[in-house]
Scaffold this motif. Structure first.
Motif, PDB file in Angstrom:
ATOM      1  N   LEU A 266     127.231  -1.460   3.328  1.00  0.00           N
ATOM      2  CA  LEU A 266     126.238  -1.037   2.332  1.00  0.00           C
ATOM      3  C   LEU A 266     125.449  -2.243   1.828  1.00  0.00           C
ATOM      4  N   ILE A 267     126.152  -3.303   1.466  1.00  0.00           N
ATOM      5  CA  ILE A 267     125.489  -4.506   0.948  1.00  0.00           C
ATOM      6  C   ILE A 267     124.570  -5.111   1.996  1.00  0.00           C
ATOM      7  N   ASP A 268     125.037  -5.163   3.234  1.00  0.00           N
ATOM      8  CA  ASP A 268     124.218  -5.726   4.311  1.00  0.00           C
ATOM      9  C   ASP A 268     122.939  -4.912   4.497  1.00  0.00           C
ATOM     10  N   GLN A 269     123.052  -3.600   4.488  1.00  0.00           N
ATOM     11  CA  GLN A 269     121.869  -2.755   4.652  1.00  0.00           C
ATOM     12  C   GLN A 269     120.907  -2.933   3.481  1.00  0.00           C
ATOM     13  N   ALA A 270     121.444  -3.022   2.260  1.00  0.00           N
ATOM     14  CA  ALA A 270     120.580  -3.261   1.103  1.00  0.00           C
ATOM     15  C   ALA A 270     119.869  -4.597   1.229  1.00  0.00           C
ATOM     16  N   ASN A 271     120.580  -5.617   1.690  1.00  0.00           N
ATOM     17  CA  ASN A 271     119.970  -6.937   1.857  1.00  0.00           C
ATOM     18  C   ASN A 271     118.869  -6.921   2.906  1.00  0.00           C
ATOM     19  N   ARG A 272     119.032  -6.126   3.941  1.00  0.00           N
ATOM     20  CA  ARG A 272     117.990  -6.030   4.973  1.00  0.00           C
ATOM     21  C   ARG A 272     116.714  -5.424   4.397  1.00  0.00           C
TER      22      ARG A 272
ATOM     23  N   GLY B 115     114.235  -2.157  -6.779  1.00  0.00           N
ATOM     24  CA  GLY B 115     115.178  -1.989  -7.876  1.00  0.00           C
ATOM     25  C   GLY B 115     116.391  -1.177  -7.464  1.00  0.00           C
ATOM     26  N   GLN B 116     116.173  -0.112  -6.719  1.00  0.00           N
ATOM     27  CA  GLN B 116     117.290   0.707  -6.266  1.00  0.00           C
ATOM     28  C   GLN B 116     118.250  -0.080  -5.380  1.00  0.00           C
ATOM     29  N   MET B 117     117.708  -0.901  -4.497  1.00  0.00           N
ATOM     30  CA  MET B 117     118.570  -1.658  -3.580  1.00  0.00           C
ATOM     31  C   MET B 117     119.337  -2.765  -4.313  1.00  0.00           C
ATOM     32  N   LEU B 118     118.720  -3.370  -5.317  1.00  0.00           N
ATOM     33  CA  LEU B 118     119.450  -4.349  -6.127  1.00  0.00           C
ATOM     34  C   LEU B 118     120.614  -3.685  -6.849  1.00  0.00           C
ATOM     35  N   ALA B 119     120.380  -2.481  -7.362  1.00  0.00           N
ATOM     36  CA  ALA B 119     121.450  -1.759  -8.046  1.00  0.00           C
ATOM     37  C   ALA B 119     122.576  -1.400  -7.085  1.00  0.00           C
ATOM     38  N   MET B 120     122.232  -0.929  -5.896  1.00  0.00           N
ATOM     39  CA  MET B 120     123.261  -0.563  -4.928  1.00  0.00           C
ATOM     40  C   MET B 120     124.037  -1.788  -4.464  1.00  0.00           C
ATOM     41  N   ARG B 121     123.368  -2.909  -4.318  1.00  0.00           N
ATOM     42  CA  ARG B 121     124.078  -4.146  -3.955  1.00  0.00           C
ATOM     43  C   ARG B 121     125.078  -4.530  -5.044  1.00  0.00           C
ATOM     44  N   ALA B 122     124.678  -4.368  -6.293  1.00  0.00           N
ATOM     45  CA  ALA B 122     125.586  -4.663  -7.404  1.00  0.00           C
ATOM     46  C   ALA B 122     126.785  -3.727  -7.387  1.00  0.00           C
ATOM     47  N   ILE B 123     126.543  -2.450  -7.162  1.00  0.00           N
ATOM     48  CA  ILE B 123     127.635  -1.475  -7.130  1.00  0.00           C
ATOM     49  C   ILE B 123     128.593  -1.792  -5.996  1.00  0.00           C
ATOM     50  N   GLY B 124     128.064  -2.164  -4.829  1.00  0.00           N
ATOM     51  CA  GLY B 124     128.921  -2.527  -3.710  1.00  0.00           C
ATOM     52  C   GLY B 124     129.838  -3.685  -4.042  1.00  0.00           C
ATOM     53  N   HIS B 125     129.291  -4.729  -4.651  1.00  0.00           N
ATOM     54  CA  HIS B 125     130.116  -5.880  -5.025  1.00  0.00           C
ATOM     55  C   HIS B 125     131.157  -5.495  -6.086  1.00  0.00           C
ATOM     56  N   PHE B 126     130.772  -4.633  -7.022  1.00  0.00           N
ATOM     57  CA  PHE B 126     131.712  -4.231  -8.071  1.00  0.00           C
ATOM     58  C   PHE B 126     132.862  -3.404  -7.493  1.00  0.00           C
ATOM     59  N   GLU B 127     132.551  -2.464  -6.621  1.00  0.00           N
ATOM     60  CA  GLU B 127     133.601  -1.645  -5.999  1.00  0.00           C
ATOM     61  C   GLU B 127     134.587  -2.540  -5.247  1.00  0.00           C
ATOM     62  N   LEU B 128     134.088  -3.529  -4.539  1.00  0.00           N
ATOM     63  CA  LEU B 128     134.952  -4.453  -3.804  1.00  0.00           C
ATOM     64  C   LEU B 128     135.813  -5.271  -4.754  1.00  0.00           C
ATOM     65  N   LEU B 129     135.213  -5.744  -5.834  1.00  0.00           N
ATOM     66  CA  LEU B 129     135.949  -6.575  -6.791  1.00  0.00           C
ATOM     67  C   LEU B 129     137.081  -5.793  -7.431  1.00  0.00           C
ATOM     68  N   GLU B 130     136.813  -4.553  -7.818  1.00  0.00           N
ATOM     69  CA  GLU B 130     137.856  -3.720  -8.424  1.00  0.00           C
ATOM     70  C   GLU B 130     139.052  -3.534  -7.497  1.00  0.00           C
TER      71      GLU B 130
ATOM     72  N   PHE C  88     114.318  12.244 -14.535  1.00  0.00           N
ATOM     73  CA  PHE C  88     115.634  11.843 -14.048  1.00  0.00           C
ATOM     74  C   PHE C  88     116.043  12.648 -12.821  1.00  0.00           C
ATOM     75  N   THR C  89     116.585  11.948 -11.824  1.00  0.00           N
ATOM     76  CA  THR C  89     117.215  12.590 -10.686  1.00  0.00           C
ATOM     77  C   THR C  89     118.538  11.899 -10.431  1.00  0.00           C
ATOM     78  N   ASP C  90     119.539  12.666 -10.049  1.00  0.00           N
ATOM     79  CA  ASP C  90     120.880  12.093  -9.892  1.00  0.00           C
ATOM     80  C   ASP C  90     121.176  11.645  -8.468  1.00  0.00           C
ATOM     81  N   THR C  91     120.173  11.621  -7.604  1.00  0.00           N
ATOM     82  CA  THR C  91     120.408  11.230  -6.206  1.00  0.00           C
ATOM     83  C   THR C  91     119.905   9.832  -5.881  1.00  0.00           C
ATOM     84  N   VAL C  92     119.281   9.161  -6.834  1.00  0.00           N
ATOM     85  CA  VAL C  92     118.848   7.774  -6.652  1.00  0.00           C
ATOM     86  C   VAL C  92     119.172   6.983  -7.918  1.00  0.00           C
ATOM     87  N   MET C  93     119.120   5.686  -7.804  1.00  0.00           N
ATOM     88  CA  MET C  93     119.384   4.832  -8.953  1.00  0.00           C
ATOM     89  C   MET C  93     118.228   4.881  -9.952  1.00  0.00           C
ATOM     90  N   SER C  94     118.589   4.936 -11.222  1.00  0.00           N
ATOM     91  CA  SER C  94     117.638   4.892 -12.330  1.00  0.00           C
ATOM     92  C   SER C  94     118.260   4.043 -13.426  1.00  0.00           C
TER      93      SER C  94
END
Length: 476
Positions: free
Chosen positions: A110-116, A140-155, A212-218
């Motif tokens: 996920l992080i790699d795809q966001a970085n691409r 903005g959405q991809m930065l948020a998803m990259r953050a979530i990926g790192h957080f899930e891994l850290l937990e 608001f939509t619940d299928t993308v980052m906001s």
């Protein structure tokens, strides 16, 4: 990073071939010219869609968390699925540890795809003013998803929060399949996660009930993840602040009755702050029961079932009982939470944070702040959730902070079961996993002591072999 050794093997084979064909211009075997893969905003949107899909495909922590905690017991039809994990016999290899190592490669994918996407988003062509307006949004959405990926891994792959711990997870800010990054200090990973969240919010339009939509980052869905992060860090003041931001936005009010029950058959998306839609996929639903047969691999634990009263609407929404209509063996208890929808058996959307979780995070954080006002606020939030779930509920008073905290953790157990929260709650609070004797067939895996090394998942053996800078977690 995922399957880096696979890339290295392919590259080695290519280099051997180059000994005979020196005129070949060799590149990594997974290399795609970004200028060809991403030329327009529309292309970048497809890349972003893949990132969201990765979250749905690889977020198996709901399954792993349930197996490691006290949410499930082995089903009578189990054929070996998940037993190494359930019995705390898992390790870092694919044979015994396939369940617990999967998220490592999944979230780094996920992080790699966001970085691409992030690497090209500023330079791709916009075909219209509308597409141009999408550039910052996608970034903005991809930065948020990259953050979530790192957080899930850290937990999952680091110990209970300690900012000084040197064994966080590698921080990946660009696509580098052949890289060999070292584990970063926990504090540095947190700093990067926070920076990505902040940058994302600055790029995204303000959230309203209309847009608001619940299928993308906001900004509001990001605030829900920021609340999770703050609770993970024991930053109770900010946990209260973030959850209050989400709750007060009113984008997804708390539900009751049929409005709540419909969440779990995708009849509605009430309460859901972020979800991944599955049109045909059974990635979440088929974890527990076979679609075409009446086999139950894991079923709700007796301990979990005992928490509900007949007046609690969660009992029927979360716990199913087999009969001729639902196709599960008559009398068998099964996980009903992701069982079916109008799209088909086990085709149910993955739910991320929900508004009920925000109320319970705020309750826990306020209880931890331990002032007269915060304890009253914590009790109010706990009673609010209960009143929307239990018919005829009467608000309860709590004698002291320990009693209130214990009640909140039990309520999270009841409300958020099979959503990947329970195991992290026990880990964060330094509590053991305590299963009932009726939920196990051996006392050897009835209890996981507080702070046992199994609360931290193993780094995949493949990663250790491919990355000389990687360090395994203690105990594996």
């Amino acid at each position: 990073m995922k399957m880096k050794n696979y890339y290295i093997c392919l590259l080695g084979a290519a280099l051997a071939f180059a000994g005979c064909k020196k005129e070949l211009d060799l590149k990594p075997t997974d290399s795609i010219d970004p200028s060809k893969a991403f030329q327009t905003i529309a292309d970048a949107q497809l890349g972003a869609n893949a990132v969201y899909g990765d979250y749905g495909t690889y977020n198996n922590q709901t399954y792993v968390g349930a197996l490691l905690s006290d949410e499930v017991k082995v089903g009578i039809d189990n054929q070996g699925q998940g037993l190494f994990t359930y019995k705390y016999q898992d390790a870092a290899d694919l044979t015994t540890g396939a369940d617990v190592i999967a998220a490592w490669g999944g979230f780094y994918t996920l992080i790699d795809q966001a970085n691409r996407v992030l690497a090209v988003i500023d330079g791709v062509t916009a075909a219209s003013p509308f597409e141009e307006s999408r550039r910052g949004v996608l970034k903005g959405q991809m930065l948020a998803m990259r953050a979530i990926g790192h957080f899930e891994l850290l937990e999952s792959y680091s110990k209970k929060y300690d900012p000084a711990d040197p064994l966080g997870v590698p921080i990946m800010l660009k696509s580098d399949p052949l890289g060999q990054p070292a584990r970063a200090k926990v504090a540095d990973v947190i700093t990067q996660i926070k920076a990505d969240f902040a940058a994302a919010i600055a790029l995204l339009p303000a959230t309203t009930t209309a847009n608001f939509t619940d299928t993308v980052m906001s900004p509001i869905s990001i605030a829900a993840y920021q609340a999770r992060l703050a609770l993970y860090m024991n930053d109770y003041t900010n946990a209260v602040n973030y959850t209050t931001t989400v709750i007060n936005s009113n984008v997804k009010p708390i539900s009751s009755g049929a409005g709540f029950q419909g969440i779990w058959t995708d009849a509605n998306s009430n309460e859901t702050l972020f979800r991944v839609r599955f049109a045909t996929g059974t990635a979440i639903g088929a974890i527990w029961t076979v679609v075409s047969q009446s086999l139950v691999y894991f079923q709700p634990s007796n301990k979990l079932i005992s928490q509900y009263t007949a007046a609690d609407i969660r009992q029927g929404a979360y716990i199913g009982v087999g009969n001729t209509t639902n196709g599960v063996g008559t009398g068998k208890n099964f996980v009903n939470k992701f069982f079916t929808s109008s799209k088909g058996a086990r085709i149910v959307d993955l739910k991320g944070p929900r508004i009920a979780e925000m109320y319970l995070i705020r309750a826990e954080a306020n209880a931890q702040l331990n002032t007269a006002a915060s304890l009253a606020a914590a009790a109010a939030d706990l009673n609010l959730v209960r009143s929307n779930r239990i018919t005829g509920y009467t608000n309860q008073a709590f004698a002291d902070q320990p009693t209130l905290l214990a009640a909140i953790l039990v309520e999270k157990y009841k409300e958020l079961c099979f959503e990947g929260i329970r195991f992290q709650d026990l880990k964060r609070n330094g509590l053991p996993v305590s299963r009932l004797a009726t939920d196990v067939d051996s006392p050897q895996w009835q209890t996981l002591p507080a702070n046992d090394f199994h609360f931290t998942l193993p780094i995949p053996q493949q990663e250790l072999l491919a990355n000389k800078n990687m360090v395994q977690n203690a105990g594996y």
